[in-house]
Design a protein around this motif. Structure first.
Motif: not given
Length: 545
Positions: A384, A451, A454-455, A458-459, A462, A465, A467-468, A471
């Protein structure tokens, strides 16, 4: 579980909802508001809903009074059928799209007699009748079906009961899948012999009742047990670390009655040193420091694997390393000598036949800083981070070797583990057991659900960043390569390979070869699998042997 796995094999994207921690979304069928909340969580809706939930009360009729009899229906017939009605009619919730399907769970108890089953049989018979009637020309072209299984073989075995006349879970799961992908409505699939299986006594019922709301038992131990984990990832987590990160933030360890204190360390070597000093109880880092410590006579014990491979890319300074041939003599930044990034980098250099200069930089943020300011020429960074860096600094940086190319070069890769000491294992076995259970549940959720992955990212991720779309692509790579240790990653076959890798990278290690019985505290993974069962989602993570 198995239903989700088979649906994914058919190309379905699966979301999970449960009252317990660990699912993608929280949902309690007793509470209509929690069902309505799924409209916001999934604003585009879903095509199919499978309900594997609800429980009945075991015992002959003398065990019931009016309230307990009513509660029996509330916990199965009423909550399941009312949820189905809400989904079909779309007057209160828009979760289910037009032309979708609802598949509920009843049971073969409706088709036999047993003096201990009046409540179970009544629930199952009523649900079957509901499906056969409500499934005829239901509104919005929605299909409604039920699966009525007998006792599942694996459940009977886990409860220590006979398996005669039981049905394997894969067979039962296939009935749910047929309901979802087929065209039937108003149908009840019969999962076994309608005759009462000998296995379904109170022992099996109690086993199911204890496990009905979560993949692993949620404990009620009173005050949570505290454990200090030194993180070789420093103060940041990435995809490589996402199982331990998710176990913390997504509630898996909390559900096991653990409170985790994270102690940052600069690399896996430093993390294990913190454990030996007494500053931490458990280290998170690569397995090489644990093997090296064991070779020195120290009491390192590996509890579980965090992953089965690395989600990394080799990122280079464009002007200095235009191609693979230019890797000779480069300054290659790593966490530390003997740390995970160094081990993986050494295997890559060996596979390519390149000699490089190692630059000890520290965890990923420090390595990225050196890439950007030119103090190093290349470094392995998390996938990422590589996506974001090459997108935002494409004039300076490029990905030379991606995820798939690195897997081809180094099929058996170093990976993260949880390591403790013999004394902590001896004095705090319950902490070790809960750590391993929670980590396995987190790994399964990451493997099973994009999902959830992904969550979790995102947690915790940081400092970059992704993208969706990035990910989703990363998750697919991790999923398809079996990177998540869904059974704990403690099989002897796997660890034979890890030991051979260590000694190839460290041929001058003193003393006799480390024995797996001394290194691996695999009892905890074995015990966890006895409770929550083996996950069949990846060929790379065999049962502990």
């Amino acid at each position: 579980g198995e239903v989700a796995r088979q649906l994914r094999e058919k190309g379905c994207r699966v979301h999970t909802a449960d009252v317990a921690a660990g699912a993608d979304f929280r949902c309690d069928m007793h509470d209509p508001d929690s069902i309505l909340a799924l409209d916001k969580a999934l604003p585009n809706g879903v095509d199919h809903v499978v309900i594997c939930a609800g429980h009945s009360s075991f015992g002959d009729v003398s065990r019931f009074d009016a309230k307990r009899w009513h509660d029996n229906f509330e916990n199965k017939l009423l909550c399941v059928s009312s949820t189905a009605v809400m989904l079909i009619n779309a007057k209160e919730t828009t979760l289910l799209r037009d032309g979708g399907s609802v598949t509920i769970t009843s049971g073969l108890a409706a088709r036999t007699t047993n003096r201990m089953w009046p409540a179970i049989s009544a629930n199952c018979a009523a649900l079957d009748a509901f499906v056969r009637c409500a499934g005829i020309d239901a509104p919005r072209r929605v299909r409604l079906n039920a699966v009525a299984p007998t006792t599942v073989t694996e459940t009977a075995r886990a409860a220590g009961q006979p398996t005669e006349n039981t049905v394997p879970r894969a067979v039962v799961a296939a009935m749910y899948v047929e309901s979802v992908v087929g065209n039937d409505s108003g149908r009840v699939w019969l999962g076994g012999d309608p005759g009462a299986p000998k296995a379904f006594g109170e022992e099996v019922f109690n086993h199911l009742h204890k496990k009905q709301r979560t993949d692993a038992p949620t404990l009620d131990p009173g005050a949570p047990l505290k454990v200090r984990i030194a993180s070789g990832a420093g103060e940041t987590f990435g995809v490589d670390d996402i199982a331990v990160a998710a176990a913390t933030s997504m509630g898996m360890w909390q559900a096991q009655g653990l409170t985790v204190e994270w102690i940052p360390a600069k690399g896996g070597v430093k993390a294990l040193e913190a454990v030996f000093r007494g500053d931490a109880d458990v280290a998170y880092g690569t397995f090489s420091p644990a093997i090296a410590a064991r070779a020195r006579g120290e009491s390192a014990r590996v509890l579980a694997s965090m992953a089965r491979g690395l989600a990394q890319n080799l990122v280079v300074r464009r002007e200095r390393v235009p191609d693979v041939d230019a890797l000779d003599g480069v300054r290659w930044a790593v966490d530390g000598i003997g740390a995970l990034s160094h081990n993986m980098a050494s295997l890559i250099a060996e596979a390519l036949g390149k000699k490089v200069e190692w630059v000890v930089a520290g965890p990923p943020p420090e390595r990225i800083a050196q890439l950007l300011d030119g103090r190093c020429d290349c470094s392995l960074v998390r996938v990422e981070e590589a996506r974001a860096l090459t997108r935002e600094h494409g004039d300076k940086l490029a990905t030379l070797l991606g995820f798939d190319e690195l897997h081809r070069l180094v099929p058996n890769q170093p990976h993260g583990v949880l390591t403790t000491t013999e004394s902590f294992e001896r004095d705090h076995p319950e902490v070790c057991a809960r750590l391993v259970r929670g980590l396995i549940v987190a790994s399964r959720k990451l493997h099973d659900c994009c999902s959830f992955f992904e969550a979790a990212v995102r947690n915790h991720v940081r400092h970059v960043s992704p993208t969706d779309e990035e990910l989703q692509e990363i998750w697919q790579q991790e999923h398809d390569n079996g990177s998540f240790a869904v059974n704990g990653g403690m099989s002897r076959l796997h660890w034979d390979v890890n030991l051979a890798m260590f000694y190839r990278l460290n041929p001058d290690t003193p003393g006799p070869p480390v024995a797996l019985n001394d290194l691996l505290a695999d009892k905890f993974a074995k015990d966890a699998l006895a409770i929550i069962g083996e996950h069949m989602g990846t060929k790379f993570d065999a049962t502990v042997a």
